[in-house]
Design an enzyme around this catalytic site. Sequence first.
Site, PDB file in Angstrom:
ATOM      1  N   ILE A 161      -1.641  28.661  28.535  1.00 14.27           N
ATOM      2  CA  ILE A 161      -0.253  29.172  28.438  1.00 14.27           C
ATOM      3  C   ILE A 161       0.568  28.899  27.420  1.00 14.27           C
ATOM      4  O   ILE A 161       1.643  29.288  27.222  1.00 14.27           O
ATOM      5  CB  ILE A 161       0.335  28.392  29.746  1.00 14.27           C
ATOM      6  CG1 ILE A 161       0.351  27.036  30.073  1.00 14.27           C
ATOM      7  CG2 ILE A 161      -0.267  29.033  31.127  1.00 14.27           C
ATOM      8  CD1 ILE A 161       1.008  26.318  31.076  1.00 14.27           C
ATOM      9  N   GLU A 162       0.117  28.063  26.677  1.00 12.70           N
ATOM     10  CA  GLU A 162       0.717  27.670  25.491  1.00 12.70           C
ATOM     11  C   GLU A 162       0.407  28.598  24.200  1.00 12.70           C
ATOM     12  O   GLU A 162       1.427  28.970  23.712  1.00 12.70           O
ATOM     13  CB  GLU A 162       0.260  26.196  24.565  1.00 12.70           C
ATOM     14  CG  GLU A 162       0.879  24.908  25.413  1.00 12.70           C
ATOM     15  CD  GLU A 162       2.424  24.820  24.881  1.00 12.70           C
ATOM     16  OE1 GLU A 162       2.807  25.590  24.199  1.00 12.70           O
ATOM     17  OE2 GLU A 162       2.684  23.855  25.375  1.00 12.70           O
ATOM     18  N   SER A 163      -0.724  29.075  24.100  1.00 17.33           N
ATOM     19  CA  SER A 163      -0.995  30.021  23.278  1.00 17.33           C
ATOM     20  C   SER A 163      -2.068  31.274  23.334  1.00 17.33           C
ATOM     21  O   SER A 163      -2.499  31.924  22.537  1.00 17.33           O
ATOM     22  CB  SER A 163      -1.767  29.153  21.912  1.00 17.33           C
ATOM     23  OG  SER A 163      -2.998  28.553  22.572  1.00 17.33           O
TER      24      SER A 163
END
Length: 532
Positions: free
Chosen positions: A158-160
Site C-alpha cells: 500500500i506504500e509503493s
Amino acid sequence: MTMNFKKITVIAFAFILAFLAAPLAAQQSVNTVIPDSLNPANDPVYQQYLKRLDSLYAAWINLRLPLVQYQDTSIAFKRDTNIVELPDSIFVQRLAAIPSAIELTYNKQVRSYLDLYTKTRKKQVSIMLGLADYYFPMIESKLDAYDLPLELKYLPIIESALDPRARSKVGAQGMWQFMLGTAKLYKLKVNSFIDERLDPVRSTEVACAYLKELYSIFGDWHMVIAAYNCGPGNMKKAIQRSGGKTNYWDVYYYLPRETRGFVPAFIAATYIMNYSQNHGFYAVQPNIPIIADTILISQEMHLAQISEVLGVPMGTLEYLNPKYRKKIIPAAGGPYDLSLPADKVSIFITMQDSIQRYKQNVYLAKNNLDKQPAVRTTAKPVKPSGDDVAVSYTVKSGDNLGYIAAWFGVGISSIRDWNGMSGSSLRSGQKLTIYVPKSSVEDLKEINDLTFAEKQSRVGKENGTGQAEEPVVAASKSDTNFVYYTVRSGDNLWTIAQKYPGVSHEDIMKLNQMPSSRLQAGQVLKIKRKEG
C-alpha cells in the site's frame, strides 16, 4: 469404543458450531466498532487512495515496462469478466482463517478496499503478486530478525505497490516511502549518487527498526501502521483529541484524512495476497533473475559498462541496483555493493579491471581533482610614441588609479596600457611605469616622496575622496559671527567640527536644531565662530 465415538462426534459438532458462529460474531462486533453512515466508495479518503494506486501503477509501468519484459500476461487477466459478488460472511470467514498477529478487522471501510483490489484493479494486483515472489523472501527474513509480525510484509504494497523506485508527490521515496528527514534520522545514505531509500534491503532494515520503535510507543499494530503513514506526532495528537483512546477505530476520525484508509487498505492487501487465486489472479513474473548475488567494489563504474561487457540487460541491472541514482557506482566513500545475476558474478570478478576501463571517457566524467587553474594572461605593456620619458611610482596604501592619474596628469587607461594591466586593482608596493613629458620629469619624480595630503594639494584637492574642497559659504556682513558649511559626501559632524576651533559637534547639532547626527550631501550647516 462407542463412548469415544460419541465424544468425537460432540467435539466435532461443537467445532462446526464455533466455526460457523465465529464469522457472525466477528461481523456483529466489527460492524459496531465504527458507526459510519457514508458509503466508503464515495469517501474522499477512499477516492484519494484510488488515485494514489493508479498513479503508482502508471509511474511503475512507464518506468519499468520499457526496461524489463514480463512473461505472458494473458493468463493473469483471463477472468477479468467473471467478477463474482461475494457476501460479507465469506470475507469475514477468510480473514479469520489467515494466521496473523495483526487483527484483520472487517467493516465497510475494509470492504471498499477489498472491492478495489478484487474488482477494479486486477492488473495492478497481478503485477504486485509477481513482485511479491521476488521481494517477500527478503522482507520476511528482515522482519523475522527484528521479531516482528511477518504480515507487515504487506505494508509496502500500500506504500509503493512494491516498487523500489516509487516517489510520492511530497518527496517520499522507495519501497517503504521514507521522507528525507526520516532517512537521515536512521542513517540511510542519501547524496547525489546514492539514495539508500531506493535500496530494498537497506530500506527494509530501517523500516523494521522504525516499526519496532513505533510499537514500543503505541503497543497496537493498527496504531503502528497508521503512525507509520502519518508519523508518531500526528498519531499522538489523534489520541489526545479522542480523549485518550488507544484503539485505531476509536481515533479513526481524528486522524489525517489521508491516513484513515491506511489500515483498511493494509487489511485488504493482506487478504488479496492470501486469496488471489480465489479471485482468478495469477502472478505476472518479471524476467529478472530470482537468484542474484552481491559483491563489493571500490572502483567507480557505470552500470552501462557492466551491461555491455557482461551482456546483462540494462533494465535488469537497474532493477537489481535501484539505489544508484545516476547509474554510477561512485568511488568515494566506498566500497559499495553491486547486485548481479548469480551466473555473472565470477565473470565480473575476472574482468573487473577491464570493465572499469571500458568506454571510461564515455560513461564516466574525467577526474578533475588534479587540475590547476589556466595560466593567467596579462596584457603586454604598450610604450607611448613620442619623446615622453618613463618615471617610476611606488603604490602606497590608499592609492587608486584615479588619484595617481590626477597626480601625474595622465589618463587611467594610459597607466593600464603602460603597465599591462587588465583591471584597476593595485597592491601596496607595486611599481608603476608612467610616461611624462621631459620638461616635467624632475617635478613629477618627487611625487613618490610626498604624503597623500601633499599630493592632493598639488592638484588642488585636500580630502581623500578625489574631489576638490567645496568652499565654505561666508556669512553676510551683518552676520559676521556665523559661517555656513555645505556638507559633502563622507562628512560627519565630528570632522566638520574639527575645522572650526572651539566648536563641538554638539554645538552644530544644537544651533541647527538637528534631531540626530545624520547628514546629507548638499546640506548647509550654520556654525558659530568662536574666538581662539
